[in-house]
Design a protein around this motif. Structure first.
Motif: not given
Length: 689
Positions: A472-475, A488-489, A511-512, A584-586
């Motif tokens: 995720g680009a948001e991490l 933050y991851d 992180i990718v 899942p991401g959540n």
């Protein structure tokens, strides 16, 4: 060149060995994709031939190609086939023996046939050693006066150090008898299944025969296993782990008359293949057609059925085995206790005693722990200390607190039951029993049991390496500069810690960003460094869900839409031969899916038995109206004997994970829960936390 199934056979030239598995008998083992089944014992050749025929029938009917290895020579040194049959053809020799060998579970005519062949060539060779009580014309009992008109060994045996000659019919290393008794079987099976035989002909049939010699690459067998059983298992596992290219390389041999030993000249390749973990197929995660929403129980059952250990096996001293997973049953080498002994300090004698006062003369000797068992004269008592082996003539012990000693006598009040205060030999574990079964992560108590029963080493799986990837680009990593819109991851640190707590080795891939090419490169890196990959995020079917897209492009994607809350999408597939679990991401959904699905799956891939989380029915301390259609897992904890649940069910509320001490599981059906109603509570401890 590829085969679906490998069957390895250790043959025997002897008679029926009885129902109990034993050494120097016939053993078989089946392997697929580098994973071997438990070896099978065959009490005689007739039983073995029938089993092999039935097995090959089943494999060919199922459309599977099978390679069968037999532990003995397929041919004789050059010149023998022509001299015996008039043809330079190993199959003519097979047919010659099939026409003449008479075999039953209790007797056969192999020594007479050896004498017949020797008489054909002058009566002094090529075969020698007669194990029968009667003399056989032409077959010498020893090599005295022996003459062999043919080479002593094939070209393969001259290169394989330690290989035996095929001319010896009895005694240690009597390969000759084994060859006599297998060639008729090979001839029949070849004809029945149209089998191709290496290296005499191209392996174009669905059934292929190869010649093996386990000692080519294998060392000593583990102390707790029968050597023959261990050898067929290891060879089967190794051959099935070879790639089609490696198999073709090993089979590239020119030996049209004598035959050849599989792997000779390629020992290093086989030894490396033996270290490889078994493989999973690309279709192991495939869902049945038409399945859209998979119930939790069905998803778990599918994973349980399809997954298997993927790490290599090695022999480990018990002092270094704690925390590793047993790959085979650990068999007690000695009973515990090894001898009957006393459970207390006291006085021992023979037989119990009825009510009343009893006096007995006291022997001058005593028995303490570590003493060799003594002998007690009849009618006397002996001082015995806790743990001492019971002297001969002692089967009952009275506590020292219940005895008075004076004038060389002991006195005590009855009754006392015969056998009181003693332990029987093997009362805990009997030699030959399973002390610790396979699939167990070894604990300190297991080490104690193994040591007590004389086990020095155990076969264990290598630790499972688990790569963890966040997408995720948001991490960004915690503490690093974060732009507006970035977070933050939390998933990766959480999953890494879960992996560590479960006894595996985490491999942090980092992180990718949402870039398909970058993700493909990192997945390939993870596949090189780990045995399994766990990702979080990108597991659904949206534009930026690159995990599922890449797995789909690789032809191994299965998007399991699981009827679970929180969660739903679980992307499962293979990348470069390594299983991938796309969570899942959540964060809440990622942890719940990790506990419910990833934890037992990782355990199975690591070689453990499939772990079932323990749940308990407790009164609810909450109210909830649940809709039908999905199983739900609520963050919960126990207070005053009741299950409390976190105030919010939002998948982003990480504080609820920290607050919780377990999960409440609600079934798929609709439910109206009121305080005091029973609900199933599973503490985090039941998930190995």
């Amino acid at each position: 060149m590829n085969f679906d199934t490998v069957l390895m056979v250790d043959w025997s030239g002897g008679n029926d060995r009885g129902p109990r598995p034993t050494k120097d008998a016939i053993w078989l083992c089946v392997a697929r994709d580098g994973r071997a089944e438990e070896p099978r014992y065959m009490r005689n050749r007739q039983v073995a031939e029938d089993w092999i025929a039935a097995f090959l029938t089943g494999e060919t009917t199922a459309g599977r190609k099978t390679i069968v290895g037999f532990d003995l020579p397929f041919g004789y040194p050059r010149g023998f086939a022509q001299a015996l049959t008039g043809q330079d053809n190993a199959f003519a020799v097979w047919q010659w023996f099939e026409d003449r060998i008479e075999d039953s579970p209790q007797s056969n005519n192999r020594f007479d046939i050896a004498g017949e062949i020797n008489r054909k060539f002058g009566g002094a060779g090529p075969f020698w050693a007669n194990a029968l009580q009667r003399d056989i014309e032409g077959l010498p009992r020893t090599k005295a006066g022996y003459e062999n008109p043919f080479p002593d060994r094939r070209r393969a045996e001259t290169r394989a150090q330690g290989a035996f000659t095929c001319w010896q019919m009895a005694g240690a290393g009597a390969v000759g008898s084994q060859v006599f008794m297998v060639l008729p079987v090979l001839s029949r099976l070849r004809r029945r299944f149209g089998a191709s035989v290496w290296p005499f002909e191209p392996l174009t049939s669905d059934v292929a025969f190869i010649e093996i010699w386990p000692s080519l690459t294998l060392g000593a067998a583990p102390a707790h296993m029968i050597k023959d059983a261990w050898q067929v298992r290891e060879v089967a596992r190794t051959v099935s782990a070879l790639t089609p290219e490696q198999l073709a390389e090993v089979l590239d041999v020119d030996a049209p008359e004598e035959g050849w030993i599989f792997g000779l000249g390629h020992e290093a390749l086989l030894k490396e293949a033996a270290k490889l973990p078994p493989r999973l197929s690309n279709s192991c995660f495939a869902l049945p057609p038409g399945v859209h929403w998979t119930p939790v129980a069905e998803a778990l059952e599918a994973l349980k059925t399809r997954l298997a250990p993927v790490t290599g096996i090695s022999e480990t001293p018990i002092a270094q085995a704690a925390g590793l997973v047993t790959a085979r049953d650990c068999i007690a080498q000695r009973s515990n206790p090894p001898l009957p002994n006393t459970a207390v300090d006291g006085y021992g004698f023979a037989g119990g005693r009825a009510e009343g006062l009893h006096r007995m003369p006291l022997a001058e000797t005593r028995a303490a722990a570590g003493d060799a068992p003594a002998t007690l004269p009849a009618g006397q008592a002996m001082r015995v200390l806790t743990g001492a082996a019971l002297p001969q003539g002692v089967d009952t012990v009275v506590l020292q607190e219940d005895v008075t000693v004076s004038d060389g006598q002991v006195a005590f009040q009855g009754p006392i039951k015969q056998g009181a205060n003693t332990r029987k030999a093997g009362e805990d574990v009997v030699a030959g029993d399973v002390a610790v079964p396979s699939g167990v992560r070894i604990k300190a108590a297991d080490v104690a049991l193994l040591a007590a029963t004389g086990v020095q080493t155990v076969e264990t799986y290598a630790p499972l390496r688990v790569a963890v990837v966040s997408t995720g680009a948001e991490l960004v990593d915690a503490g690093q500069p974060a732009r507006a819109g970035q977070i933050y991851d939390a998933n990766r640190p959480m999953l890494i810690e879960l992996v560590r707590v479960w006894g595996h080795i985490p491999v942090d891939i980092g992180i990718v960003p949402d870039d398909r090419e970058a993700l493909a490169q990192q997945l390939s890196r993870a596949a090189r460094e780990a045995d399994v990959i766990i990702t979080s995020g990108g597991a659904s079917a949206g534009d930026e869900d690159h995990v599922s897209a890449l797995l789909n492009d690789a032809g191994s994607m299965s998007l399991w839409r699981i009827a679970v809350k929180p969660g739903r999408p679980l992307a499962l597939g293979m990348w470069d031969g390594v299983p991938v679990f796309g969570l899942p991401g959540n964060p809440v959904a990622a942890m719940v899916c990790a506990l419910i699905f990833a934890r037992p799956s990782l355990a199975r891939l690591a070689g453990e038995a499939w772990p079932e989380p323990q749940g308990f029915d407790v009164p609810a301390a909450f109210s909830k109206n649940k809709k039908p259609g999905r199983s739900e897992f609520l963050r919960a904890r126990i207070r005053q004997g009741r299950a409390e649940v976190f105030a919010s069910e939002g998948s982003g509320r990480i504080s609820g994970l920290s607050w919780a001490e377990g999960l409440v599981e609600l079934p798929q059906e609709a439910a109206s829960i009121k305080p005091g109603d029973p609900v199933r509570y599973m503490p985090f401890g039941s998930f190995g936390l």
